[in-house]
Each structure stands twice: as structure tokens, then as C-alpha cells.
Write a protein that holds these residues in place. Structure first.
Motif, PDB file in Angstrom:
ATOM      1  N   GLN A 132       0.811  -1.233   0.000  1.00  0.00           N
ATOM      2  CA  GLN A 132       0.000   0.000   0.000  1.00  0.00           C
ATOM      3  C   GLN A 132       0.841   1.278   0.000  1.00  0.00           C
ATOM      4  N   CYS A 133       2.098   1.198   0.438  1.00  0.00           N
ATOM      5  CA  CYS A 133       2.906   2.421   0.579  1.00  0.00           C
ATOM      6  C   CYS A 133       3.251   2.990  -0.796  1.00  0.00           C
ATOM      7  N   MET A 134       2.907   4.273  -1.020  1.00  0.00           N
ATOM      8  CA  MET A 134       3.204   4.901  -2.309  1.00  0.00           C
ATOM      9  C   MET A 134       4.391   5.860  -2.182  1.00  0.00           C
ATOM     10  N   ARG A 135       5.081   5.804  -1.039  1.00  0.00           N
ATOM     11  CA  ARG A 135       6.334   6.535  -0.810  1.00  0.00           C
ATOM     12  C   ARG A 135       6.155   8.056  -0.855  1.00  0.00           C
ATOM     13  N   CYS A 136       4.976   8.541  -0.425  1.00  0.00           N
ATOM     14  CA  CYS A 136       4.712   9.987  -0.477  1.00  0.00           C
ATOM     15  C   CYS A 136       5.498  10.758   0.583  1.00  0.00           C
ATOM     16  N   GLY A 137       5.801  10.111   1.711  1.00  0.00           N
ATOM     17  CA  GLY A 137       6.588  10.765   2.766  1.00  0.00           C
ATOM     18  C   GLY A 137       5.777  11.598   3.751  1.00  0.00           C
ATOM     19  N   PHE A 138       4.425  11.568   3.659  1.00  0.00           N
ATOM     20  CA  PHE A 138       3.612  12.335   4.613  1.00  0.00           C
ATOM     21  C   PHE A 138       3.865  11.886   6.056  1.00  0.00           C
ATOM     22  N   CYS A 139       4.277  10.626   6.206  1.00  0.00           N
ATOM     23  CA  CYS A 139       4.474  10.074   7.553  1.00  0.00           C
ATOM     24  C   CYS A 139       5.776  10.560   8.201  1.00  0.00           C
ATOM     25  N   LEU A 140       6.719  11.033   7.397  1.00  0.00           N
ATOM     26  CA  LEU A 140       8.064  11.283   7.933  1.00  0.00           C
ATOM     27  C   LEU A 140       8.087  12.266   9.114  1.00  0.00           C
TER      28      LEU A 140
ATOM     29  N   PRO B 198       8.870   5.355   8.926  1.00  0.00           N
ATOM     30  CA  PRO B 198       7.811   4.414   8.532  1.00  0.00           C
ATOM     31  C   PRO B 198       8.000   3.949   7.078  1.00  0.00           C
ATOM     32  N   ARG B 199       8.287   4.903   6.187  1.00  0.00           N
ATOM     33  CA  ARG B 199       8.446   4.569   4.765  1.00  0.00           C
ATOM     34  C   ARG B 199       9.615   3.606   4.572  1.00  0.00           C
ATOM     35  N   GLY B 200      10.722   3.866   5.249  1.00  0.00           N
ATOM     36  CA  GLY B 200      11.898   3.007   5.114  1.00  0.00           C
ATOM     37  C   GLY B 200      11.655   1.626   5.685  1.00  0.00           C
TER      38      GLY B 200
ATOM     39  N   ALA C 128      -1.172   9.698  10.004  1.00  0.00           N
ATOM     40  CA  ALA C 128      -0.811  10.633   8.926  1.00  0.00           C
ATOM     41  C   ALA C 128      -0.934  10.029   7.531  1.00  0.00           C
ATOM     42  N   CYS C 129      -0.948   8.712   7.430  1.00  0.00           N
ATOM     43  CA  CYS C 129      -0.815   8.065   6.116  1.00  0.00           C
ATOM     44  C   CYS C 129      -2.112   8.094   5.294  1.00  0.00           C
ATOM     45  N   PRO C 130      -2.061   8.666   4.087  1.00  0.00           N
ATOM     46  CA  PRO C 130      -3.283   8.710   3.262  1.00  0.00           C
ATOM     47  C   PRO C 130      -3.638   7.355   2.648  1.00  0.00           C
ATOM     48  N   SER C 131      -2.698   6.391   2.697  1.00  0.00           N
ATOM     49  CA  SER C 131      -2.933   5.082   2.072  1.00  0.00           C
ATOM     50  C   SER C 131      -3.333   3.998   3.057  1.00  0.00           C
ATOM     51  N   GLY C 132      -3.420   4.371   4.323  1.00  0.00           N
ATOM     52  CA  GLY C 132      -3.804   3.369   5.338  1.00  0.00           C
ATOM     53  C   GLY C 132      -2.695   2.401   5.691  1.00  0.00           C
ATOM     54  N   VAL C 133      -1.436   2.772   5.449  1.00  0.00           N
ATOM     55  CA  VAL C 133      -0.326   1.890   5.822  1.00  0.00           C
ATOM     56  C   VAL C 133      -0.143   1.946   7.336  1.00  0.00           C
ATOM     57  N   LYS C 134       0.078   0.779   7.935  1.00  0.00           N
ATOM     58  CA  LYS C 134       0.281   0.726   9.392  1.00  0.00           C
ATOM     59  C   LYS C 134       1.679   0.194   9.644  1.00  0.00           C
TER      60      LYS C 134
HETATM   61  S1  SF4 Z   1       2.512   8.270   4.460  1.00  0.00           S
HETATM   62 FE1  SF4 Z   1       1.931   6.131   4.070  1.00  0.00          FE
HETATM   63  S2  SF4 Z   1       2.037   5.910   1.833  1.00  0.00           S
HETATM   64 FE2  SF4 Z   1       3.162   7.790   2.349  1.00  0.00          FE
HETATM   65  S3  SF4 Z   1       5.302   7.098   2.604  1.00  0.00           S
HETATM   66 FE3  SF4 Z   1       4.390   7.048   4.632  1.00  0.00          FE
HETATM   67  S4  SF4 Z   1       3.673   4.932   4.842  1.00  0.00           S
HETATM   68 FE4  SF4 Z   1       4.027   5.263   2.648  1.00  0.00          FE
END
Ligand code: SF4
Ligand code: SF4
Length: 431
Positions: free
Chosen positions: A21-29, A45-47, A82-88
Motif C-alpha cells: 500500500q505504501c506509495m512513498r509519499c513521505g507524509f508520515c516522515l 515508517p516509509r523506510g 498521517a498516512c493517506p494510504s492506510g499503511v500501518k
Molecule cells: S505516508 Fe503512508 S504511503 Fe506515504 S510514505 Fe508514509 S507509509 Fe508510505
């Protein structure tokens, strides 16, 4: 869906969908405390999700780096909010810890000790209660005073000094003292079951005593099943999913046997796990039973806000208060406004918001003892925000946060008293 090429070393791996599900947007950083501390992509989280995905796709072995990251993750769930894709990412790392235990079992002594604590001590409330006797004697006989004044602990590892410093004044455990039925007072509004967490019973018995008293005063019969066992949170944190499932099954059947409107807890960590029994037991318990259980579980603030707090007869608590949001309440359960509503409903209380109230305090079960330096740095950010409010009380709703914050406030010489929300509500509730 499982990936055929997967390099996960054991069953019970994170699902492929959960990492895809992760699209690597970086909103979580910006929300991740370990990324803020290190600036390392692999500690974000992304890494972390990217590492798990590479293992799933057979591009990477289950390396020591992934093991380290799974344990370095606080499982604070801020990234999931924070994640728009629902990644946990926190949950993915929690599952990876079980994999790490298979890939890197560690030395015989530490593995035996871990198994003893997770499989023999924690699932047995009477044994746990017995194990607290030496600590109570240590405090009562003045040994604690001697140890603290001799600075003996400075010679040992950091975690030992911190753990000793965090110990609150110990009372007798609450579980054997709490009646199995506490009848409603005044006009009866319903019947609830109270899930008494182990840490609450052992370290903060007065908080849960107040919770039950407040519930009864609010018009609810309160059932507290004495056979309640640990919710399984420490097991999931340590990668022992098998024992966690065993405990979850026991508690689910125990509480479903009660005719109640809700299953209430005053421990945010327990509440988050109880709500996750649905997924944890997906393969062993029929969906209907899991759904019934899940639909009944409530944090105390959630329950009282839904039921409507009866404020007639509440006494005044003249104090300014700031509120720290436990990660397992705000991020894992989405409960933010209810504790504030309760605080505002107490006559005399002035709520002063702190900056970054939902930023982790650095406790995260045993994380704060394993990573003492990192934990101190995360805590400092929290305490700077607490200091700026000038409030009399720092209120929270989880025993792990309460231990860490009370220790931090003392270390930093701050004037705030640290309290659980239910201690304040209990003080306003007449005897
Ligand atoms: S916010 Fe969600 S989709 Fe975007 S990089 Fe982080 S984990 Fe991936
Ligand atoms: S759960 Fe917390 S520590 Fe772990 S990756 Fe997410 S934000 Fe970072």
C-alpha cells in the motif's frame, strides 16, 4: 495474499498487501519520533515498510537491520494517523518482531528468561502479584532510601537506574481486593465489565479503584472478572504472537460470557490491543464472536462521553491541567476529544493545551528501558511543551506514559503533578 518468493523466515509474516500500500509519499516522515531523532530513512515508517516489502519480494534476506528496526520502532502509530494510504508501519514492525525471534533467537540464557517472563509470569496474575512482594519490601524496609542515597545504581546499566527511579510507591495489587460486582449508585443506567490491566492493578491500583467507583457513581453495575489475564500487549511488543493469541482467546471468552453493555478499560495500551483481538484471532475465533467483542470494547473516556457524564453532585477540583495524549489512545484508537470533554466537565478544571500533545513521550512499554538515550531525547521534547503550559497537573490515560512522565518531571525538576484522568474525575466524585 502471500508472496511465493518471500524471505520471511517463519509463518505469521506481515501480509503482502500491508506493505504494497505504501506509495512513498513521505507524509508520515514528520510524525515519526525515530526518524526525527536519527534522520535515517530506514528508521522512518516509509523506510521500514520498504525493508519489509523487499523481504516479501525476495530481494532482501531478513537481515539484522530489519530486526533492529522492528524493535527500534516505538509502535506509536503516529505514522498510521498521517498516512493517506492506510499503511500501518507500526503493526508491520510488530509482526516483524515475531519473525526476528525466529531468525535471530539470541543466546540461551536471554531466550530462557524471556520465555519465563512471557509464558509463565505475565499470563498468571497470582504469580505476578507474588513477584511484587520483594519490591514492596524494598520500599517499606528503607532499602530503596539507602540505594538511592548511596548512588549505587550509577554503577549499573542505565536501564536499571531508570527502572528503579520510575517505580511508584507500591500498594497491594487491586485485583484480589476489587469485588467482582460493584453495584450502581442512584438511577441505574446499565451494566459494564471492567478490564483491569496488570500494570494498573500492580502499579496504579488507586487509579482503577477510582475508575470502578466513578462508573458505579455514574449509574453502572460494574463486573470485574477476577480471571482476567494480561491483554497480550507485552507479548506482541516482544514478538511472541502465540502467547498473545492464547491470552486474547481466554479474555475474549471470559468477557463474552458476561451479559454487559460494554467492556471498559482505563488503560489505553490494553484498550488498543483488546480492539485488535479481531485481527489477532481471525483464524481461530468465528467472526461473529470477534465482532461482538470488538463492538463492546471502550476506553473509559470514550464510554463516559458516549453515555453522557452525570455532573450533578460532582465536587470542584480547582486546578489548571494539561493533557498528554497516549499514542495507544489517540493514534491506535482515534480517541482525542473525549478525555478533553471529561476534563472540561469537572467543575473548577482549566484545560491548557500543550503543543504537540499527541507526540510520543518515549515510553512504549519496555522501549524506554532498551533505548534509554533515545527515550530521554523524546521525553525532553514532551517536557519542554509541558513546562510552557505552566499547568498544575499533567494528565494522561495510560500507565506506561504515566510512569515515564512522572519520572521525567521529577528528573527535570518541573512542578507538575502527573495524574491519570480518572484520578481527577475520582476526586470530583463524592464518596
Ligand atoms: S505516508 Fe503512508 S504511503 Fe506515504 S510514505 Fe508514509 S507509509 Fe508510505
Ligand atoms: S509506529 Fe511510530 S516509531 Fe514506528 S514507524 Fe510509525 S511513527 Fe515511526
Amino acid at each position: 495474499m502471500n508472496n511465493k518468493k518471500s524471505n520471511f523466515p517463519a509463518d505469521d509474516a506481515p501480509s503482502y498487501e500491508s506493505v504494497l500500500q505504501c506509495m512513498r509519499c513521505g507524509f508520515c516522515l514528520p510524525t515519526c519520533p525515530t526518524f526525527a531523532l536519527t534522520g535515517r530513512e530506514r528508521s522512518s515508517p516509509r523506510g521500514r515498510v520498504a525493508l519489509a516489502r523487499a523481504v516479501h519480494e525476495g530481494r532482501l534476506d531478513f537481515t539484522e537491520a530489519l530486526k533492529d528496526e522492528s524493535f527500534f520502532c516505538l509502535d506509536c502509530r503516529a505514522c498510521a494517523t498521517a498516512c493517506p494510504s492506510g499503511v500501518k508501519a507500526g503493526e508491520v514492525m510488530e509482526i516483524c518482531r515475531g519473525q526476528a525471534r525466529s531468525a535471530f533467537p539470541g543466546g540461551h540464557l536471554s531466550a530462557t528468561l524471556r520465555r519465563f517472563v512471557l509464558e509463565r509470569m505475565l499470563p498468571d496474575p497470582a504469580r505476578l502479584e507474588g513477584s511484587m512482594l520483594p519490591a514492596r519490601l524494598y520500599q517499606r524496609l528503607g532499602i530503596q532510601w539507602l540505594v538511592r542515597h548511596s548512588h549505587l545504581l550509577k554503577l549499573g546499566p542505565d536501564w536499571l537506574e531508570k527502572a528503579e527511579g520510575m517505580l511508584p510507591k507500591l500498594e497491594m495489587p487491586l485485583r484480589p481486593r476489587l469485588p467482582e460486582l460493584t453495584p450502581a449508585r442512584g438511577r441505574k443506567r446499565g451494566r459494564v465489565a471492567f478490564f483491569l490491566g496488570c500494570v494498573m492493578s500492580l502499579l496504579y491500583p488507586e487509579v482503577s479503584r477510582q475508575t470502578v467507583r466513578v462508573l458505579a457513581h455514574q449509574g453502572f453495575d460494574v463486573i470485574t472478572p477476577r480471571a482476567t489475564r494480561c491483554c497480550g500487549a507485552p507479548h506482541l511488543a516482544e514478538g511472541d504472537r502465540q502467547t498473545a493469541r492464547r491470552l486474547a482467546r481466554h479474555n475474549l471468552e471470559l468477557f463474552l460470557a458476561e451479559e454487559v453493555d460494554a467492556i471498559v478499560t482505563d488503560c489505553a495500551g490494553c484498550g488498543a490491543i483488546l480492539k485488535e483481538y479481531d485481527e489477532l484471532l481471525a483464524e481461530t475465533v468465528p467472526a461473529g464472536r470477534r465482532e461482538t467483542f470488538r463492538a463492546r470494547v471502550r476506553d473509559i473516556s470514550e464510554f463516559l462521553a458516549e453515555a453522557g457524564l452525570r455532573t450533578d453532585g460532582l465536587g470542584e477540583v480547582r486546578a489548571s491541567v494539561t493533557y498528554h495524549e497516549p499514542c495507544h489512545l489517540c493514534h491506535a484508537q482515534g480517541i482525542s476529544k473525549q478525555p478533553r470533554e471529561l476534563l472540561r466537565a469537572i467543575p473548577g478544571v482549566e484545560l491548557r493545551e500543550m503543543n504537540e500533545s499527541s507526540w510520543c513521550c518515549g515510553s512504549a512499554a519496555t522501549w524506554g528501558l532498551k533505548f534509554t538515550d533515545a527515550s530521554r531525547q523524546i521525553l525532553k521534547r514532551k517536557l519542554d511543551n509541558v513546562r510552557a503550559t505552566g499547568a498544575d497537573y499533567l494528565v494522561t490515560a495510560n500507565p506506561g506514559c504515566q510512569l515515564q512522565l512522572a519520572w521525567g518531571v521529577k528528573q527535570a525538576g518541573l512542578p507538575q503533578q502527573v495524574r491519570h484522568l480518572m484520578e481527577l474525575l475520582g476526586r470530583a466524585t463524592p464518596e
